[in-house]
Scaffold this motif. Structure first.
Motif, mmCIF file in Angstrom:
data_model
loop_
_atom_site.group_PDB
_atom_site.id
_atom_site.type_symbol
_atom_site.label_atom_id
_atom_site.label_comp_id
_atom_site.label_asym_id
_atom_site.label_seq_id
_atom_site.Cartn_x
_atom_site.Cartn_y
_atom_site.Cartn_z
ATOM 1 N N TRP A 1 122.058 -56.194 -20.585
ATOM 2 C CA TRP A 1 121.173 -57.126 -21.237
ATOM 3 C C TRP A 1 119.752 -56.832 -20.610
ATOM 4 O O TRP A 1 118.983 -56.649 -21.385
ATOM 5 C CB TRP A 1 121.552 -58.713 -21.126
ATOM 6 N N SER B 1 116.550 -55.535 -22.440
ATOM 7 C CA SER B 1 115.275 -55.858 -22.463
ATOM 8 C C SER B 1 114.098 -55.250 -21.818
ATOM 9 O O SER B 1 113.080 -55.209 -22.451
ATOM 10 C CB SER B 1 115.571 -57.262 -21.558
ATOM 11 N N LYS C 1 112.829 -53.152 -24.577
ATOM 12 C CA LYS C 1 112.122 -53.647 -25.724
ATOM 13 C C LYS C 1 110.872 -54.318 -24.961
ATOM 14 O O LYS C 1 110.117 -55.146 -25.557
ATOM 15 C CB LYS C 1 113.062 -54.774 -26.292
ATOM 16 N N ASP C 2 110.653 -54.096 -23.704
ATOM 17 C CA ASP C 2 109.373 -54.585 -22.930
ATOM 18 C C ASP C 2 109.563 -56.316 -23.058
ATOM 19 O O ASP C 2 108.515 -56.828 -23.056
ATOM 20 C CB ASP C 2 108.166 -54.288 -23.438
ATOM 21 N N ASN C 3 110.807 -56.719 -22.868
ATOM 22 C CA ASN C 3 110.904 -58.224 -22.915
ATOM 23 C C ASN C 3 111.146 -58.537 -21.369
ATOM 24 O O ASN C 3 112.115 -58.349 -20.780
ATOM 25 C CB ASN C 3 112.233 -58.674 -23.665
ATOM 26 N N PHE C 4 109.879 -58.583 -20.691
ATOM 27 C CA PHE C 4 110.076 -58.945 -18.945
ATOM 28 C C PHE C 4 110.747 -60.146 -18.704
ATOM 29 O O PHE C 4 111.338 -60.097 -17.664
ATOM 30 C CB PHE C 4 108.611 -58.750 -18.766
ATOM 31 N N LEU C 5 110.705 -61.315 -19.482
ATOM 32 C CA LEU C 5 111.190 -62.310 -18.882
ATOM 33 C C LEU C 5 112.812 -62.072 -18.792
ATOM 34 O O LEU C 5 113.415 -62.362 -17.852
ATOM 35 C CB LEU C 5 110.852 -63.600 -19.682
ATOM 36 N N ASN C 6 113.457 -61.599 -19.917
ATOM 37 C CA ASN C 6 114.784 -61.486 -20.015
ATOM 38 C C ASN C 6 115.196 -60.352 -19.054
ATOM 39 O O ASN C 6 116.229 -60.404 -18.506
ATOM 40 C CB ASN C 6 115.228 -60.878 -21.482
ATOM 41 N N LEU C 7 114.409 -59.475 -18.794
ATOM 42 C CA LEU C 7 114.555 -58.116 -18.016
ATOM 43 C C LEU C 7 114.916 -58.705 -16.471
ATOM 44 O O LEU C 7 115.470 -58.446 -15.751
ATOM 45 C CB LEU C 7 113.403 -57.181 -18.045
ATOM 46 N N THR D 1 110.888 -54.387 -11.369
ATOM 47 C CA THR D 1 110.622 -55.236 -12.484
ATOM 48 C C THR D 1 109.600 -56.565 -12.146
ATOM 49 O O THR D 1 108.850 -56.746 -12.943
ATOM 50 C CB THR D 1 112.117 -55.805 -13.124
ATOM 51 N N HIS E 1 109.720 -50.727 -17.644
ATOM 52 C CA HIS E 1 109.502 -50.860 -18.979
ATOM 53 C C HIS E 1 109.739 -49.821 -19.737
ATOM 54 O O HIS E 1 110.167 -48.786 -19.327
ATOM 55 C CB HIS E 1 107.932 -51.443 -19.159
ATOM 56 N N SER E 2 109.449 -49.946 -21.206
ATOM 57 C CA SER E 2 110.030 -48.929 -22.018
ATOM 58 C C SER E 2 109.460 -47.713 -21.925
ATOM 59 O O SER E 2 110.223 -46.499 -22.149
ATOM 60 C CB SER E 2 109.643 -49.285 -23.388
#
Length: 193
Positions: free
Chosen positions: A76, A80, A83-89, A155, A161-162
């Motif tokens: 997950w 993340s 997709k550059d979804n830093f919170l989920n990462l 992170t 990131h992507s």
């Protein structure tokens, strides 16, 4: 003036891999060879007789579930990052680190359970093999948790990131490998003890 067409053979590009990823793959192959040798030795020694039969610690089921859950949380986090979804990462990496530590604690309690059943490292080879399997796996898992902590710190600094996925890809590969290795060892012990 007539233009002459020239055919140029395409030059094949060698398959390239980041040197650190290549080193990781070599390391994982060597780990597979070590555990393949150990499981082979286990089978040969078991066939010789004088083999202590004991029940595997029930916490192995829990640690197996933790291994699967940690692979899911890391995957997950990996998606993340893509997709550059830093919170989920960040959440995924933190959960994976915590699950990795929980796995190590579970392995410690499996040793406590073995001692309570009078199965020791010294004595009958069946107990020795169990301690070697779980101890070697735990040593590799410690290195995996350290790697995950390094990636978690990266992170938090937004360095994963992507466009910068190398360390994330390596951590994911290694962690999935360790989870798969544990599931193999657990199934092997269930079928051969």
């Amino acid at each position: 003036m007539e233009k002459e067409l020239k055919y140029v053979d395409m030059v094949e590009q060698p398959i390239s891999m980041h040197p650190k990823k290549f080193a990781l793959w070599l390391f994982m192959v060597s780990v597979v060879m070590v555990f393949a040798g150990l499981t082979s030795a286990y089978i040969v020694r078991q066939a010789e007789g004088n083999w202590l039969e004991y029940e595997l610690p029930s916490i192995f089921w829990v640690t197996s579930g933790i291994a699967v859950a940690s692979s899911l949380t890391l995957h997950w986090a990996y998606f993340s990052a893509k997709k550059d979804n830093f919170l989920n990462l960040k959440i995924g990496m933190l959960l994976t680190v915590l699950l990795g530590i929980a796995f190590l604690v579970g392995q410690w309690y499996s040793w406590v359970a073995m001692v309570d059943r009078d199965v020791f490292f010294v004595g009958n080879p069946s107990g020795s093999f169990l301690y070697v399997f779980t101890g070697l796996h735990a040593a590799h898992l410690i290195s995996g948790v350290i790697f995950l902590i390094i990636v978690l710190i990266s992170t938090l600094k937004l360095k994963v990131h992507s466009k910068a996925m190398d360390t994330m890809e390596m951590a994911t590969t290694y962690w999935h490998f360790l989870g798969g290795l544990w599931l193999y060892l657990f199934m092997f012990l269930l079928l051969n003890h």
